[in-house]
Design a protein around this motif. Sequence first.
Motif, PDB file in Angstrom:
ATOM      1  N   ASP A  33       0.840  -1.208   0.000  1.00 29.73           N
ATOM      2  CA  ASP A  33       0.000   0.000   0.000  1.00 29.73           C
ATOM      3  C   ASP A  33       0.872   1.253   0.000  1.00 29.73           C
ATOM      4  O   ASP A  33       0.645   2.196  -0.768  1.00 29.73           O
ATOM      5  N   VAL A  34       1.890   1.268   0.831  1.00 31.33           N
ATOM      6  CA  VAL A  34       2.762   2.447   0.901  1.00 31.33           C
ATOM      7  C   VAL A  34       3.585   2.588  -0.378  1.00 31.33           C
ATOM      8  O   VAL A  34       3.761   3.696  -0.912  1.00 31.33           O
ATOM      9  N   LEU A  35       4.080   1.486  -0.885  1.00 35.85           N
ATOM     10  CA  LEU A  35       4.900   1.552  -2.084  1.00 35.85           C
ATOM     11  C   LEU A  35       4.101   1.991  -3.315  1.00 35.85           C
ATOM     12  O   LEU A  35       4.668   2.551  -4.265  1.00 35.85           O
ATOM     13  N   SER A  36       2.823   1.731  -3.316  1.00 32.16           N
ATOM     14  CA  SER A  36       2.014   2.078  -4.508  1.00 32.16           C
ATOM     15  C   SER A  36       1.834   3.584  -4.663  1.00 32.16           C
ATOM     16  O   SER A  36       1.944   4.120  -5.762  1.00 32.16           O
ATOM     17  N   ASP A  37       1.535   4.282  -3.571  1.00 29.77           N
ATOM     18  CA  ASP A  37       1.316   5.745  -3.690  1.00 29.77           C
ATOM     19  C   ASP A  37       1.867   6.524  -2.508  1.00 29.77           C
ATOM     20  O   ASP A  37       1.598   7.713  -2.365  1.00 29.77           O
ATOM     21  N   GLY A  38       2.592   5.879  -1.610  1.00 30.41           N
ATOM     22  CA  GLY A  38       3.181   6.578  -0.475  1.00 30.41           C
ATOM     23  C   GLY A  38       2.234   6.817   0.663  1.00 30.41           C
ATOM     24  O   GLY A  38       2.600   7.480   1.638  1.00 30.41           O
ATOM     25  N   LEU A  39       1.005   6.291   0.600  1.00 32.36           N
ATOM     26  CA  LEU A  39       0.009   6.512   1.646  1.00 32.36           C
ATOM     27  C   LEU A  39      -0.592   5.180   2.096  1.00 32.36           C
ATOM     28  O   LEU A  39      -0.597   4.198   1.348  1.00 32.36           O
ATOM     29  N   PHE A  40      -1.145   5.155   3.299  1.00 31.22           N
ATOM     30  CA  PHE A  40      -1.914   4.019   3.791  1.00 31.22           C
ATOM     31  C   PHE A  40      -3.382   4.253   3.465  1.00 31.22           C
ATOM     32  O   PHE A  40      -4.162   4.733   4.291  1.00 31.22           O
TER      33      PHE A  40
END
Length: 335
Positions: free
Chosen positions: A117-124
């Motif tokens: 989740d974080v790697l996809s857009d930097g957010l949770f």
Amino acid sequence: MKIDQRQLAFILMSGMAGYTLIRGLINLIVGDLLLRVILTLTVSAIFGVATWLYWRGWEGARAFASTGVALVVAFGLPLNQEIIALFTPLAFAVAITNTQWVAGIGLAMIGILLGRDVLSDGLFNSVYADINVLANYLVQVAAFAAARFALDGARVEAEQNAARAEAARREIEERARAIEQQRVELQEQNQRQQELLELVSQLETPAVRIADGVLLAPLVGGIDSRRAGKITSRLLELVYERRVNLVIIDVAGVPVIDTAVANALTQTVRALRLLGCRVTLTGISSQVALTLTHIGIELSELEVAASPQEALQRWMETQTSVIRNRRNGGDELLN
């Protein structure tokens, strides 16, 4: 049929290998998403390799299968929707691994999902980052781990109970063998004791056949009421079995003859006469004769001789006389 932990793990892994292989081939035929087909066949390959390794004796194959499936699910699930397949590795881990692996796989899967989740857009901002979903998932992981812990506890207790039962069974068998051995030894001791008693009885009352129908019983040592009874019983038995006509009782080896001994001899003579047997007492010394006179024992029922030879000679003379008389009587009848 009883199935142990190893057999259960082998059945589950081989079954899952076959099921996911068939499922992947069906998805491929119907034109399902390529990613889903790849993930399904990958899971089938993991289960197949784990089954083979487990069959070869590698116990770590269970952890390998659980971890591999958990990683495939964690990296393959979409982040925008909650899918029940997330709990499949947990259920499988509960069945074939232990509490630590269940908890570790559950935490590793949610960690991988949140990392993606974080790697996809930097957010949770995925569905698994939602506090309610995350809390529900962690509760499920705790429940699966608790279930496996309970199973482990029950298994350990069952194994301990089985071990105690087996130990108790072996102890009972050992005690039974010891008791049986003691019984056999006691029986052998009783048999040897009985043989010794019979030997002592024979030695106490020796009886020798010195002529046809004649038995010599030399008595040696002191005579009490117990021995007197044994003497009477043995002589009666021998007279009855051997059809004895004369018993010579020699008391030369008896040191003391008192009232009790004299009465016992009298009773023995009476009992033998009831069987039709003649009795002669020999070996009476001068001191014994004087003692019997002083104590007033009536020995009129006893036939007395100086020695066994004299008693035997009298018997032979009597038998010769009887035979001669019979012959003479027969001759007179013929004349």
